[in-house]
Design an enzyme around this catalytic site. Structure first.
Site, PDB file in Angstrom:
ATOM      1  N   ARG A  86       1.467  21.078  -1.011  1.00 37.66           N
ATOM      2  CA  ARG A  86       0.630  22.247  -1.339  1.00 37.66           C
ATOM      3  C   ARG A  86       1.458  23.494  -1.623  1.00 37.66           C
ATOM      4  O   ARG A  86       0.937  24.485  -2.138  1.00 37.66           O
ATOM      5  CB  ARG A  86      -0.359  22.514  -0.202  1.00 37.66           C
TER       6      ARG A  86
ATOM      7  N   LYS B 253       9.009  22.010   2.402  1.00 38.04           N
ATOM      8  CA  LYS B 253       8.281  23.157   2.941  1.00 38.04           C
ATOM      9  C   LYS B 253       9.070  23.927   3.984  1.00 38.04           C
ATOM     10  O   LYS B 253       9.084  25.161   3.992  1.00 38.04           O
ATOM     11  CB  LYS B 253       6.957  22.672   3.539  1.00 38.04           C
TER      12      LYS B 253
ATOM     13  N   TYR C  44      37.746  41.271 -10.557  1.00 38.62           N
ATOM     14  CA  TYR C  44      37.610  39.867 -10.958  1.00 38.62           C
ATOM     15  C   TYR C  44      38.127  39.694 -12.374  1.00 38.62           C
ATOM     16  O   TYR C  44      37.705  40.412 -13.294  1.00 38.62           O
ATOM     17  CB  TYR C  44      36.137  39.469 -10.868  1.00 38.62           C
TER      18      TYR C  44
END
Length: 448
Positions: A16, A23, A371
């Site tokens: 559901r 879940k 970076y």
């Protein structure tokens, strides 16, 4: 204190939820649902926890092991009901002593006190104690069939008569037993019910038939709220946030608009912190006394020191550490960086993988270029250094104490202490050239 073992049932798919994820991995307050259940069991004193998961639930096992490395996992390969799921943990409970508590893994608002409600009934002499609650709407819940304080049976909604469905006391999510009682009865559960499944709740009637003392305890409805769909997940989050807000305000934290501030399960905030509207705290945040968090800021995995000032519209990412009285202003992002005492990063700036010394001032538009596409490198800025606006600091690079970086510079080499660093092209002015360009562009536009 009597030994307590908890068996957490987390094998359901949660169809559901309409999700590719199990879940119990959906989060409330920044922590997976089942993680809250584990924490509540530990809070209640559970020395051993077994978790039953479904096939292919490696993600569940990995996430729960990260939360609680001592959890032992078992798998229910066939879905035959809750009693069948609990029996999968036999290697764990076969040698258990003391109490065994079986708990459903989809109740994120459980607390240790809710386990204690039933284990205290066992302490008082019962052989089994089941946690119940009185929901506003009992539809769908198993009903408690009682005789005074004695629990005779739990009737699942689909199997209940109309008279039984009128009962308001319902099954919550924790069934606790003396270990020897649970071990003796779990294999006696049958499938004579509407679903044709092995119901864990049938243990109540089996225990009574065997002459054991069975009772119940009652918990507040919010504590035992289960999550089966997205709407229930949102309601659980709402209850969680309301409780956290009340806890913080009671502890001396000022929330200008409590309903707009969101906390995580592990947020730490000292008294006399002031938080403006629309602030979100992700996991791993600690805020020290006297700090001010301005509106629309997002903080995760960060430490904010005493009397520091954050935002508005600031983002502190994991590893951000602000010293006492430091300032991180509007539209500033900080990641994996130490901002020293009294240092200021006031606006429109990115600080990543860096150390900023005490009293330093970082001008608007400054970027630590940390970076290169493959590796991260560090920028070190000394105490009381001044970085002019719109500067790019290409790491690895170090700016010395008291040094000054001219605005608009690209710094690729160290700047010594007390030196001025300039890393920009020399300006050239060409008299009259602007007018010539304007005349040329105007002519082109007229031709079109």
């Amino acid at each position: 204190m009597t030994d307590l073992m908890a068996i957490v049932l987390a094998a359901g798919e949660g169809t559901r939820m309409k999700s590719a994820h199990p879940k119990v991995l959906h989060k409330v307050g920044g922590r997976p649902i089942a993680g809250h259940v584990l924490a509540a069991a530990r809070e209640a004193g559970a020395g051993k926890i077994a978790m039953v998961t479904g096939p292919g639930h490696e993600a569940v096992r990995k996430a729960m092991a990260k939360i609680d490395p001592d959890v032992v996992f078992f798998e229910q390969t066939e879905r035959k009901g809750t009693a069948h799921a609990a029996s999968m943990a036999r290697p764990a409970f076969a040698e258990a002593s003391g109490y065994v508590a079986v708990v459903y893994g989809d109740h994120p608002l459980l607390r240790g006190a809710d386990f204690s409600r039933v284990t205290e009934r066992l302490d008082a002499g019962l052989d089994a104690a089941i946690l119940g609650f009185e929901p506003k709407d009992p539809t769908g819940y198993g009903r408690f069939i009682t005789d005074g304080e004695k629990l005779l049976a739990i009737r699942e909604h689909k199997d209940a008569s109309e008279k039984e469905r009128a009962i308001g006391l319902c099954n919550a999510c924790i069934l606790a037993f003396r270990a020897e009682v649970f071990t003796a009865l779990i294999d006696k559960v049958g499938t004579d019910n509407a679903q044709g499944e092995y119901y864990l709740t049938d243990l109540v009637e089996l225990a009574n038939a065997a002459g054991h003392k069975v009772g119940y305890a009652v918990a507040p409805e919010d504590n035992v709220m289960g999550v089966n769909d997205r709407a229930q997940l949102a309601r659980a989050e709402g209850v969680f946030q309301t409780l956290r807000r009340e806890d913080f305000m009671t502890a001396g934290v000022t929330l200008h608009d409590p309903a707009s501030v969101y906390f995580s399960f592990d947020t730490e905030i000292a008294p006399d912190v002031e938080i403006e509207p629309n602030v979100v705290f992700g996991p791993g945040v600690k805020i020290e006394s006297g700090a001010v968090i301005h509106a629309f800021s997002h903080i995760e995995g960060a430490h904010v020191g005493p009397k520091a000032n954050v935002g508005p519209f600031a983002r502190l990412r994991p590893g951000a550490d602000l010293g006492e009285g430091a300032k991180v202003g509007n539209f500033v992002e900080v990641k994996n960086a130490d901002i020293g005492q009294g240092a200021k990063v006031s606006h429109l700036t990115y600080i990543g993988d860096a150390e900023i010394g005490a009293g330093a001032n970082i001008g608007a538009g400054t970027v630590t270029c940390n970076y290169d596409g493959y590796n991260k490198a560090k920028t070190i800025i000394g105490e009381h250094a001044f970085i002019g606006s719109n500067s790019a600091l290409v790491a690895p690079v170090e700016i010395g104490d008291g040094a000054y970086v001219a605005s608009g510079s690209v710094i690729t080499e160290p700047v010594p202490a007390d030196a001025l660093g300039i890393g920009r092209a020399r300006q050239i002015n060409k008299p009259g050239y602007g007018k010539a360009l304007n005349t040329r562009f105007k002519a082109i536009k007229e031709q079109k």
